[in-house]
Each structure stands twice: as C-alpha cells, then as structure tokens.
Write a protein that holds these residues in place. Structure first.
Motif, mmCIF file in Angstrom:
data_model
loop_
_atom_site.group_PDB
_atom_site.id
_atom_site.type_symbol
_atom_site.label_atom_id
_atom_site.label_comp_id
_atom_site.label_asym_id
_atom_site.label_seq_id
_atom_site.Cartn_x
_atom_site.Cartn_y
_atom_site.Cartn_z
ATOM 1 N N VAL A 89 41.083 3.132 20.520
ATOM 2 C CA VAL A 89 39.802 2.737 21.110
ATOM 3 C C VAL A 89 39.158 3.985 21.700
ATOM 4 N N TYR A 90 37.897 4.282 21.314
ATOM 5 C CA TYR A 90 37.194 5.404 21.932
ATOM 6 C C TYR A 90 36.876 5.056 23.370
ATOM 7 N N PRO A 91 37.402 5.818 24.321
ATOM 8 C CA PRO A 91 37.234 5.439 25.726
ATOM 9 C C PRO A 91 35.763 5.439 26.156
ATOM 10 N N ASP A 92 34.965 6.356 25.600
ATOM 11 C CA ASP A 92 33.575 6.436 26.062
ATOM 12 C C ASP A 92 32.717 5.293 25.536
ATOM 13 N N SER A 93 33.004 4.830 24.302
ATOM 14 C CA SER A 93 32.136 3.776 23.754
ATOM 15 C C SER A 93 32.832 2.420 23.719
ATOM 16 N N GLY A 94 34.149 2.413 23.886
ATOM 17 C CA GLY A 94 34.879 1.158 23.833
ATOM 18 C C GLY A 94 35.037 0.606 22.419
ATOM 19 N N GLU A 100 36.733 -0.010 18.985
ATOM 20 C CA GLU A 100 38.089 0.055 18.432
ATOM 21 C C GLU A 100 37.980 0.571 17.005
ATOM 22 N N ALA A 101 38.305 1.844 16.807
ATOM 23 C CA ALA A 101 38.106 2.473 15.503
ATOM 24 C C ALA A 101 39.278 2.207 14.562
ATOM 25 N N LEU A 102 40.460 1.909 15.125
ATOM 26 C CA LEU A 102 41.624 1.573 14.296
ATOM 27 C C LEU A 102 42.336 0.389 14.934
ATOM 28 N N GLY A 133 32.340 4.523 9.004
ATOM 29 C CA GLY A 133 32.645 3.819 10.244
ATOM 30 C C GLY A 133 33.878 2.950 10.145
ATOM 31 N N SER A 134 34.626 3.058 8.995
ATOM 32 C CA SER A 134 35.810 2.215 8.858
ATOM 33 C C SER A 134 37.022 2.822 9.571
ATOM 34 N N GLY A 135 36.876 4.071 10.070
ATOM 35 C CA GLY A 135 37.967 4.642 10.866
ATOM 36 C C GLY A 135 38.765 5.727 10.177
ATOM 37 N N LYS A 136 38.269 6.230 9.038
ATOM 38 C CA LYS A 136 39.022 7.249 8.294
ATOM 39 C C LYS A 136 39.150 8.553 9.087
ATOM 40 N N SER A 137 37.991 9.032 9.609
ATOM 41 C CA SER A 137 38.036 10.287 10.371
ATOM 42 C C SER A 137 38.893 10.139 11.617
ATOM 43 N N THR A 138 38.792 8.998 12.265
ATOM 44 C CA THR A 138 39.608 8.762 13.452
ATOM 45 C C THR A 138 41.085 8.879 13.100
HETATM 46 N N1 LIG Z 1 33.344 10.427 19.254
HETATM 47 C C1 LIG Z 1 33.232 9.098 19.157
HETATM 48 N N2 LIG Z 1 32.980 8.369 20.259
HETATM 49 C C2 LIG Z 1 32.858 7.039 20.183
HETATM 50 N N3 LIG Z 1 32.964 6.324 19.063
HETATM 51 C C3 LIG Z 1 33.210 6.993 17.916
HETATM 52 C C4 LIG Z 1 33.348 8.420 17.904
HETATM 53 N N4 LIG Z 1 33.587 8.814 16.636
HETATM 54 C C5 LIG Z 1 33.594 7.695 15.880
HETATM 55 N N5 LIG Z 1 33.370 6.591 16.643
HETATM 56 C C6 LIG Z 1 33.321 5.189 16.163
HETATM 57 O O1 LIG Z 1 34.557 4.853 15.598
HETATM 58 C C7 LIG Z 1 34.395 4.125 14.393
HETATM 59 C C8 LIG Z 1 35.117 4.844 13.264
HETATM 60 O O2 LIG Z 1 34.474 6.078 13.010
HETATM 61 P P1 LIG Z 1 35.051 7.144 11.990
HETATM 62 O O3 LIG Z 1 36.496 7.266 12.211
HETATM 63 O O4 LIG Z 1 34.226 8.359 12.113
HETATM 64 O O5 LIG Z 1 34.784 6.440 10.597
HETATM 65 P P2 LIG Z 1 34.670 7.065 9.139
HETATM 66 O O6 LIG Z 1 35.229 8.429 9.151
HETATM 67 O O7 LIG Z 1 35.429 6.117 8.278
HETATM 68 O O8 LIG Z 1 33.223 7.054 8.786
HETATM 69 C C9 LIG Z 1 32.901 4.000 14.181
HETATM 70 O O9 LIG Z 1 32.513 2.720 14.636
HETATM 71 C C10 LIG Z 1 32.298 5.068 15.045
HETATM 72 O O10 LIG Z 1 31.054 4.654 15.547
#
Ligand SMILES: Nc1ncnc2c1ncn2[C@@H]1O[C@H](COP(=O)(O)OP(=O)(O)O)[C@@H](O)[C@H]1O
Ligand SMILES: [Mg+2]
Length: 604
Positions: A350-355, A357-359, A379-384
C-alpha cells in the motif's frame, strides 16, 4: 542557539585554526589599541613644547611616535590578515564537511523520502542553508571574538585614564547597538525578500526556457512576458526597500559615533581646563571611540547573522536526523554466489501517501535462470512489484525471498549490486555515452565490452551515427536522445552490470517494433545464466519467456508459458489476439511517444 551548538563537534576538528585564530585576534587587538598611548604622549610633548619652545627633543619625539604608530599599524594589519586566514579558512573547511555530510545523507535516504520532498527544497538545504550557517562559522564567530577582546582591552585602557570620562563617552554606545540591531534585522528581512524574488524569477525564466515550445505553440509569449514584467517590478520594489534601509544605516552610525566624539571633546575639554589631565587625553579618547565603533556596530549585525544561521541549522539538523524507511541490517547476508531464485509470499503493498493498494496477496516462485514476463494494464502494479525487488520500498505485508533469504536480511548495498535494474523512466547523466554505459560498474570495462553490450541492446549503430561516437556527450548538456535511444542505452548499461538478476521495467515501450524484435530475439542470449524479469505491454518477448505473469489491479490473474496461456483462452490469449491483428507497418524510426494504436490502449 540550541542547534548551532551542534556545530561544536565540527569546530573541534580544527583545533589549530581555532586556537591560532584567537591568538591572532588578540595580537591584532593589542596592536590596534596601543597607539592610543603614543597619541597621548605625542600630544604631551607638544604641550611641553608650547610652554618651553620648540626643541630638537620635540622633533625626535614626534618622529618616534609617528614611526611607532606606523609600525603598530603594519603589525595589526599582518595579524588581521592571519586572523582571517585561520578563522575564515576554518569556516570554509567546516562548510565543506557539512556539505559532504548532507550529500551523504541525500544518498542514504530512500524513495519514500524523495516522494515527499521537492527538488527545490532539497537543493536549498545544501546551498542556501549551508551558506547561512557558514556566515555564523566564519564572520560571526570571528567578529564575536574580535568584538570581545577589542571591547575589553579598549575599556581597560579607557578606565585606566579616567572612569567618569569613560562612562560619559560610552553612554551613546548601547543606543548604537540597539539601533544597529534593529536596522540589521530589517536589512536581513529585506535582503531575504530580495533573494526570494530573485530565485522566483530564475525559476520562472528556467520554466520558460524548458517549456518554450509549448509556449510558442500556444502563442502565449505576450502573457508570459507580462507575468515576467510584474515579477521584475516586484523585484525592483524589494531592492528599492533594501537600498532605503541601507541608506539609513550609515548616517545613523555616524550620528551616534559623532555623539560619542562630541562628549569626548566636551567633557574631556572641561577636564583639561580644570587641569585634571593633559589635552592628549581628548585625542586618545577620540581614538578609543573610533576603535569601539566597528566592534560595537558589528554586535547587531552578528546577532542577526546568528539568528538566521540558527534557523538554517535547525532545518539542516532535521534533515540529517531523517531516517530512511528501508534500511539494511548491520551484518547483512552476503553470499559468495547467487543463484537467482525468487519467491514472493503473499506480498501486498500500500502506498502510504495515497493509500492505494498497488499489490494484493501476490504469490510467485521463479527458478534460477528463468525469463519472466510481467504484463497487465497501466496501474496494475508491475512497476511496484519490480521496485520491491530492489527494496526501493518494503512490502506492507508478506515477504520476498532471494535464494531463500528474506530481502530484509540481505546486505542492502550488496543486494542492489546483484540486480541490474532499468527503471521505467530511463535516465542518463550529462556525460559521454561511454561513461553512461560504465556507470555503476566497479570493474574496468573494455571498449569491446561496451560495443558488445550496445549491440545486444541494438544501439551501437545509433552511437556510431553521433559525431564523436562513444565520446559524445548526451543529456541536458549534450545531444538530445530519443526516448527509444535512452531506453536502449539504459538496457546496454544493465547488460554491462553482469549482475545475476536483470529487471527491465517497460524498457522497450519507446523502441520501434523492428528494433524491439531484434533485442527480444537477442535477449535470451544476453541474459543466459541470469534470472530476468521483463515488464512489457507489447508481448513480442512473451514467446521466449518461461513464465508469463498477468497482473490486474495488483492481483495475479494468470500465469503460465505462452502455449499454456493461449490454450487457457483467458486475458492473455485475447491480448495476443489483438496484438497479432495489429498491422506493424510503422517499423523504422524510434517513437518519441508510445505509439501503440488504439487496441494496446486497452492493455495499458
Ligand atoms: N509513488 C506512488 N505513490 C502513490 N501511488 C502510486 C505511486 N506509484 C504508483 N502508484 C499507484 O500504484 C498503482 C500501481 O502502479 P504501478 O506499479 O506503477 O503500475 P504499472 O507499472 O503496472 O503501470 C497505481 O494505482 C498507481 O496509481
Ligand atoms: Mg509501470
């Protein structure tokens, strides 16, 4: 002064400078004060001569005192020079140490910190705040020591002559200190406003330059110019205010010094008439007044310097105290050999700043040497997910293991050295192509290795096309590269790292399909023996993968190899269907923007 006291440990690193500085201050003060006595003596000789007529002795005396005053002035100059050479140089050393400490802290802090703080603010810490603290370390400390000794010595000299006269002459001085403190405070505030306006204007100008193409395209020059004009007007106003206060400052000082001189002449003159002392005393006291003027005037100035330095030091201290959220253990795991086996056990983030849940409850096992493709919409959570692999942040729950050991137990620096990571937004430094490729490599790389990596990433021909080949400077201060060229150079850099794990986060998105398929076909060869994770929207690489993982809203929805997933007739199969229907006529040039056509928009 609570925070400035923290600097004491820095002072202690330079004991020679500090002790030497104090000695030089004392010496310069002595040589500066003592001539007062010569002046009185010289006047005394003249008085005698007025009564007894001019003699040879008078000439000799005057010559003697004149030469002594000259000699003492020269010595005072020498010691003042040495005082600055030690104390100001010491402050520059400490400034250097402080900047290095700040820089080290910048490097130590993690992604969570940089998500919260903006660049301008961070830059200010290391430039503006440090230079304010330096004004304390150097000038403020130097003038404080100087003021202390100069005042004490002058007072001793004065009181030895006459206590009552001394009090009369000193009477206006506290008023002088108070007035100068008030004025310095206003000067500081005004010069702060000037600086702020200055930096606002340069930010404005900088943005204009970076956005000039948009600006022109929207024909917004006039509006922009008038905004700049009003900013310059504001700048003019704050500068005018500063000059006004400055203009007030000097006459005020002269007025109060004049008052002291007046009292010296008046009260001293009455004493001379009464026969209490010789007329030389008046001259002597006028000299003392002049000696005291600058040290006392500097008290107000030094106090305002100290106040500003205190505020800056507080900010610096806060920053130095900040702890990265992600920390390596003290004696972390550091095996000789890495196999590259990854296990994800119900990982959620969970991104603490936005809340957000990315995974959510993500599970996966990857054997050494596998090539894994991660796909899914934007936005599916790959980068996360891939960022968790290099501990840019830690899972909110669940755990990730490399070779059976939780990432949090690994030596952090060592772990990151094992993973060649190409982030989604490829970044190159303003340096040559060769240096950019070598970046992050501790081992010496031969030119041949650079070329081989560039070939594997299909960027070698592009580089040869640049004027100076591998020695061409790229980035802000050099050749502007296309998005695809940046991505391919970043991939080459990752290949050169020869790490047992390779992670490419959407690193082919701006590369044209033809080049992409070349890189993709080379990829299994380039990553042989390594475990590789490739995040991709376009699925050209998928047939080579041993595992394809499809994410949706942070959840794993499909897993298997190309064949299995096609048979599955699920999300992946429909994706492939769509992509193969797409006509790939646009092979050739790199794409500056992601040009996938309408259907891949669905994937993103
Ligand atoms: N730095 C961040 N702070 C808050 N939320 C984030 C941040 N980076 C990504 N997110 C959120 O986390 C989710 C997954 O993002 P991300 O992992 O970048 O997806 P992808 O790489 O599949 O496009 C998205 O809903 C995105 O908005
Ligand atoms: Mg991404």
């Amino acid at each position: 002064m609570r925070h400035l006291l923290l600097l004491n440990s820095y002072f202690l690193r330079y004991p020679k400078h500090l002790i030497g500085g104090v000695i030089f201050v004392v010496a310069s003060v002595v040589f500066q004060t003592y001539p007062a006595i010569f002046i009185r003596e010289a006047f005394g000789s003249v008085e005698v001569a007025i009564e007894n007529g001019v003699t040879n002795e008078l000439n000799q005396n005057l010559l003697k005192y004149g030469l002594l005053i000259l000699l003492f002035s020269a010595l005072r100059g020498l010691f003042t020079f040495l005082m600055r050479q030690t104390l100001i140089v010491m402050s520059r050393h400490i400034e250097y140490d402080l900047k290095n400490d700040l820089y080290a802290q910048y490097q130590r802090l993690d992604a969570a910190f940089y998500r919260k703080n903006n660049t301008g603010d961070l830059m200010n810490r290391i430039s503006e705040d440090v230079s304010r603290v330096r004004m304390y370390l150097g000038p403020a400390v130097m003038y404080s020591i100087n003021t202390f000794f100069a005042t004490v010595l002058t007072l001793v000299f004065m009181f030895r002559v006459d206590v009552a006269l001394s009090f009369w002459v000193l009477a206006p001085m506290p008023l002088l200190v108070w007035a100068i403190y008030r004025v310095s405070d206003r000067i500081n505030k005004a010069s702060h406003a000037v600086q702020e306006q200055q930096s606002a204007m340069s930010t404005f100008a900088q943005e204009t330059f970076s956005g000039i193409r948009v600006l022109k395209a929207f024909a917004a020059e006039k509006a922009q110019s008038s905004r700049y004009k009003s900013a310059s007007e504001k700048s003019y106003q704050v500068n005018a205010e500063l000059f006004e206060i400055n203009a007030l400052f000097q006459p005020l000082m002269l007025l109060l010094v004049g008052l002291s001189t007046l009292l010296a002449v008046w009260i001293g003159g009455l004493g001379v008439v009464e026969g209490k002392w010789s007329s030389g005393v008046i001259a002597e006291f006028i000299y003392y007044v002049n000696l005291l003027t600058w040290p006392i005037a500097s008290i107000g100035w030094v106090m305002s310097l100290i106040q500003r330095a205190e505020a800056s030091m507080e900010r610096i201290h806060q920053f130095l105290q900040a702890e990265p959220v992600v920390n390596g253990p003290a004696n972390g795991y550091k095996p000789e050999h890495i196999r590259g086996e990854w296990t994800f056990e119900s990982v959620s983030f969970v991104y603490p700043d936005s809340g957000i849940e990315a995974l959510h409850d993500f599970n996966l096992r990857v054997e050494p040497g596998e090539l894994v493709v991660l796909t899914g919409k934007t936005g599916s959570g790959k980068s996360t997910l891939v960022q968790l692999m290099v501990r840019s942040m830690d899972p909110t729950s669940g755990r990730i293991l490399l070779d059976g050991v939780d990432l949090r137990e690994w030596d952090l620096e060592y772990l990151r050295k094992q993973v060649a990571f190409v982030p989604q937004d490829a970044f190159l430094f303003s340096d040559t192509v060769a240096e950019n490729l070598r970046f992050g490599n501790t081992s010496e790389l031969s030119d041949l290795e650079l070329v081989q990596a560039a070939q594997a990433a299909s960027v070698h021909d592009d580089v040869l096309g640049f004027e100076k080949g591998y020695e061409t400077v790229v980035g802000e201060r050099g050749v502007a590269l296309s998005g695809g060229q940046k991505q391919r150079l970043s991939i080459a850099r990752a290949f050169l790292k020869k790490a047992p794990v390779l992670v490419l986060d959407d690193s082919l998105s701006a590369v044209d399909p033809k080049t992409e398929s070349y890189i993709v076909e080379m990829l299994p060869k380039s990553v042989v023996g390594r475990t590789a994770f490739v995040v991709a929207q376009r699925l050209s690489v998928a047939p080579f993968a041993s595992k394809i993982v499809v994410l949706e809203e942070g959840k794993l929805i499909e897993i298997g190899n190309h064949k299995e997933l096609l048979e599955n007739q699920g999300f992946y199969a429909s994706l492939v269907e769509l992509q193969s229907r797409r006509t790939r006529a646009d092979a050739g040039e790199d794409h500056q923007t992601k040009n996938h056509g309408p259907f891949t928009e669905n994937l993103r």
